[in-house]
Design an enzyme around this catalytic site. Structure first.
Site: not given
Length: 614
Positions: A339-342, A566
């Site tokens: 998963t992306d963070k932002t 990531v």
């Protein structure tokens, strides 16, 4: 373009002012003349197309053949209507499987059409009637003045009006991965390409199907889809069972035939044949067919289809749309989610949470007033901080029709400008006071943004720089004191500032440093220096974690699914957010991309099972 008299000439020909943009009353006329900014789509597939696709399943084809033979043989041996029951039962089973699959896929395709339309409906920033505003990409018309910045997809074909170090990734059209620099000599921008660096304004010259991308869309056709692992296995099983069933059926038929012929020969009746013998032979054939029918599991496709249909319904309750039934099975096989963070784990609305200025750290609440925040620093420091916020920004502050203040820009820029407004600054005033001479927009390689402005007395210039803390701190050799003086930066102070930056990062704050440098009027006044800056402040920006994320991660981990983050963020910020979400555990690894890429395949095999943050 030259024959039309450049961008100004083109603007005259499409009756538009490059400063004020299109007049709202002209939009419908322009859409009638130049067409809408939409691509012609393939006609939607009908329900019967989905039925036809579902009928291509290998198991169902074998069952259809069996059903036909079963009906034929059954009527011949057992008469009408008893002989039909087996065959009709199989046909009903096939119809049920086909209809469940086709109807599910058809309904999902309709929902995806709506979703796809919503996804393509991006908002773009344009100047219309002298005001910068956001409009839907579908409402864009020839003559619009569009603002572009890093990460934007070019919404239509157009010509560059003005820009700063604008480069575009045209790989979606040309296949070339090298970014193309857009400038006065090469001002053409193509729809569907992506802005990699810089910023600019463009005049729209073609929309929809008349763009280069639109012409390309006409020639492209959709590619077929792969089968899922389960479908491949089921087809394999059906084939094997079919072959074994066929072998036993043939063997049984031959054994019965041989036995019948031997018995006939034994009774010396090999030359005498009657209708009773023919019926006997048909009976043997019926037994053989029955073996094949029993061997092929007609309930298997139905069981799989129904379980996948239930899975699809369950996924829809969890707000996950699945285009094809088979995707549920693929989803069920997932053992790791990256998963992306932002914007995914976090809300993507940045706010300035802490500031370090004049060797003091202050926490900021949105309801604080500027007196409370700036009580310990002089007017000069306050002024320089506001200048560095409002002069060196890619954002713009606009007043909406409802009188509300809107900030247009990236989330980080918006947070900083919001903070500047909280400190009592005024965007327009700062831009009137001093003129911007040169801009270096933020880019991901340099990790900083710089601007050169001429000061009101016009004899000096001032460079402002902001960006990743470790990079800006290296460029500074002085620091701003509480009374507004620049004093040399000692090693001890540098270490303290590094500790502050790391402290902010460990609290999941994205840190940015602000710095400035005064330059006397010299021959190289239009180049922005890279060293000898004075550090103004360090700000910590927080992107709060979305509500419910922690529980969602917990659910995934309980189900045996590894969750990995990531992100392009600072490793300390990433670690802090990952800990807050429950992704990073005590035994887990967090590693930076450049380190990860230098590892050998053997090292990667050891690292990957423990890797939780990249």
């Amino acid at each position: 373009m030259e024959s039309h008299g450049g961008v100004e000439g083109l603007a005259r020909e499409v009756s538009v002012s490059l400063n004020d943009g299109v007049v709202s009353s002209d939009i419908s006329i322009r859409q009638n003349i130049y067409g809408p900014n939409k691509y012609a789509e393939k006609p939607a597939r009908s329900l019967w197309m989905f039925v036809w696709d579902a009928l291509h399943d290998l198991t169902l084809i074998i069952l259809m053949a069996c059903a036909v033979v079963s009906v034929g043989v059954g009527i011949a041996t057992e008469g009408w209507p008893n002989g039909m029951y087996d065959g009709v039962g199989i046909v009903l089973c096939i119809l049920l499987v086909v209809m469940v699959t086709a109807i599910s896929d058809y309904r999902q395709s309709l929902q995806f059409k709506v979703l796809d339309k919503e996804k393509k409906n991006v908002t773009v920033q344009v100047t219309r009637e002298g005001r910068r505003q956001k409009v839907s990409i579908f409402d864009l018309v020839v003559g619009d003045v569009v603002h572009l910045s890093i990460g934007d997809v070019v919404p239509a074909d157009g010509i560059l009006i003005s820009g700063h170090s604008l480069s575009v990734d045209e790989s979606s059209l040309s296949g070339e991965s090298e970014p193309v620099n857009i400038n006065e000599k090469k001002p053409f921008l193509l729809s569907g390409t992506k802005v990699q660096d810089g910023s600019g304004k463009m005049l729209v010259t073609a929309v929809g199907m008349r763009t280069e991308w639109g012409k390309l869309m006409v020639t492209l056709s959709e590619v077929g889809e792969d089968e899922t692992p389960l479908q491949v296995k089921l087809n394999g099983v059906a084939t094997i069972i079919g072959k074994i069933g066929l072998a036993f059926a043939v063997m049984t038929f031959l054994v019965l035939m041989a036995r019948f012929l031997v018995a006939k020969a034994h009774n010396h009746e090999i030359t005498k044949w009657s209708s009773r013998d023919a019926l006997q032979l048909l009976n043997f054939f019926a037994i053989a067919v029955t073996i094949i029918v029993v061997a092929v599991p007609e309930g298997l496709p139905l069981a799989v289809t129904l379980s996948l249909a239930f899975a699809m319904k369950q996924l829809m309750k969890d707000r996950a749309l699945v285009r094809h039934l088979s995707a549920c099975e693929t989803m069920g096989s997932a053992c790791c989610i990256c998963t992306d963070k932002t914007g995914t784990l976090t809300t993507n609305h940045m706010v300035v949470n802490k500031i370090w200025i004049c060797e003091k750290t202050k926490s900021i609440q949105t309801n604080d007033n500027k007196d409370l925040l700036m009580s310990s620093v002089s007017e000069d420091v306050h002024g320089i901080l506001l200048q560095s916020i409002f002069q060196n920004t890619g954002s713009e502050v606009t007043k909406g029709k409802d009188g509300k203040t809107n900030i247009l820009g990236t989330p980080t820029e918006t947070a900083i400008v919001e903070f500047g407004l909280l400190l009592g600054g005024d965007f327009k005033t700062h831009h009137i006071e001093s003129e911007i001479v040169k801009v270096e927009p933020f880019n991901s390689e340099k990790k900083k943004m710089s601007v050169l402005v001429s000061l009101p007395d016009n004899s000096r210039f001032r460079a402002f720089c902001k960006g990743a803390s470790e990079i800006i701190l290296k460029m500074c050799d002085k620091i701003l004191t509480a009374d507004g003086k620049s004093v040399p930066l000692s090693e001890n102070q540098r270490q303290n500032i590094t500790d502050v930056i790391n402290g902010f990062a460990c609290e999941a704050l994205r840190t940015l440093c602000f710095a400035f440098k005064d330059i006397e009027k010299t021959s190289d006044a239009d180049s922005i220096p890279d060293n000898n800056y004075t550090l103004i402040a360090v700000v910590g920006i927080k992107d709060p974690v979305r509500p419910g994320v922690k529980e969602a991660v917990k659910t995934c981990l309980a189900a045996g699914i590894t969750v990995r983050m990531v992100t392009g963020d600072n490793i300390n910020t990433a670690k802090a957010i990952a800990k807050e979400c429950g992704i990073l555990t005590d035994t887990g690894l967090a590693i930076e991309g450049p380190d990860f890429r230098t590892k050998s395949p053997q090292e990667l095999e050891e690292i990957i099972p423990k890797l939780q943050v990249l």
